[in-house]
Design a protein around this motif. Structure first.
Motif, mmCIF file in Angstrom:
data_model
loop_
_atom_site.group_PDB
_atom_site.id
_atom_site.type_symbol
_atom_site.label_atom_id
_atom_site.label_comp_id
_atom_site.label_asym_id
_atom_site.label_seq_id
_atom_site.Cartn_x
_atom_site.Cartn_y
_atom_site.Cartn_z
ATOM 1 N N ALA A 95 -5.293 8.193 -5.072
ATOM 2 C CA ALA A 95 -6.048 7.944 -5.990
ATOM 3 C C ALA A 95 -6.969 9.439 -6.941
ATOM 4 N N LEU A 96 -7.067 10.465 -5.993
ATOM 5 C CA LEU A 96 -6.797 11.635 -6.516
ATOM 6 C C LEU A 96 -6.419 11.844 -7.854
ATOM 7 N N LEU A 97 -4.803 11.628 -7.465
ATOM 8 C CA LEU A 97 -3.912 11.315 -8.574
ATOM 9 C C LEU A 97 -3.473 10.951 -9.321
ATOM 10 N N HIS A 98 -4.053 9.610 -8.935
ATOM 11 C CA HIS A 98 -4.352 8.691 -10.304
ATOM 12 C C HIS A 98 -5.406 8.986 -11.270
ATOM 13 N N PHE A 99 -6.964 9.606 -10.463
ATOM 14 C CA PHE A 99 -7.508 9.984 -11.535
ATOM 15 C C PHE A 99 -7.489 10.896 -12.377
ATOM 16 N N ILE B 218 10.282 4.928 -0.009
ATOM 17 C CA ILE B 218 10.119 5.742 0.636
ATOM 18 C C ILE B 218 9.598 6.722 0.836
ATOM 19 N N PHE B 219 8.907 7.407 -0.198
ATOM 20 C CA PHE B 219 7.832 8.539 -0.739
ATOM 21 C C PHE B 219 6.882 8.600 0.714
ATOM 22 N N GLY B 220 6.314 7.240 0.068
ATOM 23 C CA GLY B 220 4.463 6.704 0.885
ATOM 24 C C GLY B 220 5.089 6.492 2.668
ATOM 25 N N PHE B 221 6.174 5.984 3.138
ATOM 26 C CA PHE B 221 6.619 5.941 4.656
ATOM 27 C C PHE B 221 6.328 6.915 4.938
ATOM 28 N N GLY B 222 7.413 7.464 3.980
ATOM 29 C CA GLY B 222 7.228 9.195 5.190
ATOM 30 C C GLY B 222 6.121 10.259 4.820
ATOM 31 N N LEU B 223 4.821 9.754 3.994
ATOM 32 C CA LEU B 223 4.011 10.547 4.322
ATOM 33 C C LEU B 223 2.916 9.755 5.038
ATOM 34 N N TYR B 224 3.079 8.682 5.516
ATOM 35 C CA TYR B 224 2.121 8.071 6.252
ATOM 36 C C TYR B 224 2.384 7.992 7.390
ATOM 37 N N ILE B 225 3.703 8.944 7.927
ATOM 38 C CA ILE B 225 4.782 8.801 9.783
ATOM 39 C C ILE B 225 4.126 10.591 9.746
ATOM 40 N N PHE B 226 4.498 11.626 8.291
ATOM 41 C CA PHE B 226 4.017 12.388 8.771
ATOM 42 C C PHE B 226 2.596 12.935 9.087
ATOM 43 N N LEU B 227 1.717 11.970 8.280
ATOM 44 C CA LEU B 227 0.079 12.110 8.589
ATOM 45 C C LEU B 227 -0.615 11.361 10.028
ATOM 46 N N ILE B 228 0.682 10.796 10.169
ATOM 47 C CA ILE B 228 0.009 10.268 11.587
ATOM 48 C C ILE B 228 0.730 11.046 13.098
ATOM 49 N N THR C 256 0.668 -1.134 0.396
ATOM 50 C CA THR C 256 0.024 -0.119 -0.338
ATOM 51 C C THR C 256 0.526 1.220 -0.182
ATOM 52 N N PHE C 257 2.100 0.976 0.770
ATOM 53 C CA PHE C 257 2.924 2.563 0.996
ATOM 54 C C PHE C 257 3.215 2.418 0.043
ATOM 55 N N THR C 258 4.020 1.766 -1.129
ATOM 56 C CA THR C 258 4.785 1.487 -2.535
ATOM 57 C C THR C 258 3.886 2.483 -3.296
ATOM 58 N N ILE C 259 2.620 0.984 -3.798
ATOM 59 C CA ILE C 259 1.972 1.976 -4.894
ATOM 60 C C ILE C 259 1.534 3.261 -4.739
ATOM 61 N N SER C 260 0.722 3.357 -3.165
ATOM 62 C CA SER C 260 0.574 5.380 -2.961
ATOM 63 C C SER C 260 1.185 6.476 -3.678
#
Length: 144
Positions: A78-82, A43-53, A16-20
């Motif tokens: 999802a917003l950026l993908h579509f 790396i960005f997915g993990f960083g963003l998740y930690i930042f959001l937490i 999930t972190f990798t794909i997002s």
């Protein structure tokens, strides 16, 4: 012994972190080489998740914070993908593909040896248990 379901959950969370992260990072860079973009997305997915937490921890306490941060991250992806379409990946061919798979195989064996033959817990497992108990009670960020 750790249950097999824990491994499945961790792998799904990594995916999930990798794909997002890859979807979000591809919107901002023009590189189409997956061997560079996918690790950057992880790396960005993990960083963003930690930042959001950490950002949401001051508002929402407990395990709902972790789920809400994941939902927000998936919503952004999802917003950026579509909304924005990017170029397809330029996968390697020929000898480059062979060396890529050889590198992945050697790194996999090396990392497996480290994971399979190391101790499971650290030196002070009681500290880890007490921190985990504080997190589960909703005391994040930790207050004295």
């Amino acid at each position: 012994m750790i249950d097999f379901a824990v491994y499945v959950k961790v792998i799904l969370l990594f995916l999930t972190f990798t794909i997002s992260g890859t979807i979000i990072i591809r919107r901002f860079i023009s590189n189409t080489h997956p061997q560079l973009v996918i690790p950057t997305g992880l790396i960005f997915g993990f960083g963003l998740y930690i930042f959001l937490i950490n950002s949401l921890a001051h508002i929402i306490k407990g395990t709902n914070n972790f789920y809400l941060a994941l939902i927000i991250q998936l919503g952004i992806a999802a917003l950026l993908h579509f909304k924005y379409h990017v170029q397809k990946f330029d996968y390697p061919h020929g000898k480059t593909l062979f060396y890529l798979f050889l590198s992945i195989a050697l790194w996999s064996v090396f990392l497996y040896q480290i994971c399979a033959h190391s101790t499971v817990d650290g030196a002070d497992s009681t500290i880890y248990y007490s921190l985990a108990a504080r997190f589960s009670r909703g005391d994040y960020p930790i207050h004295n």
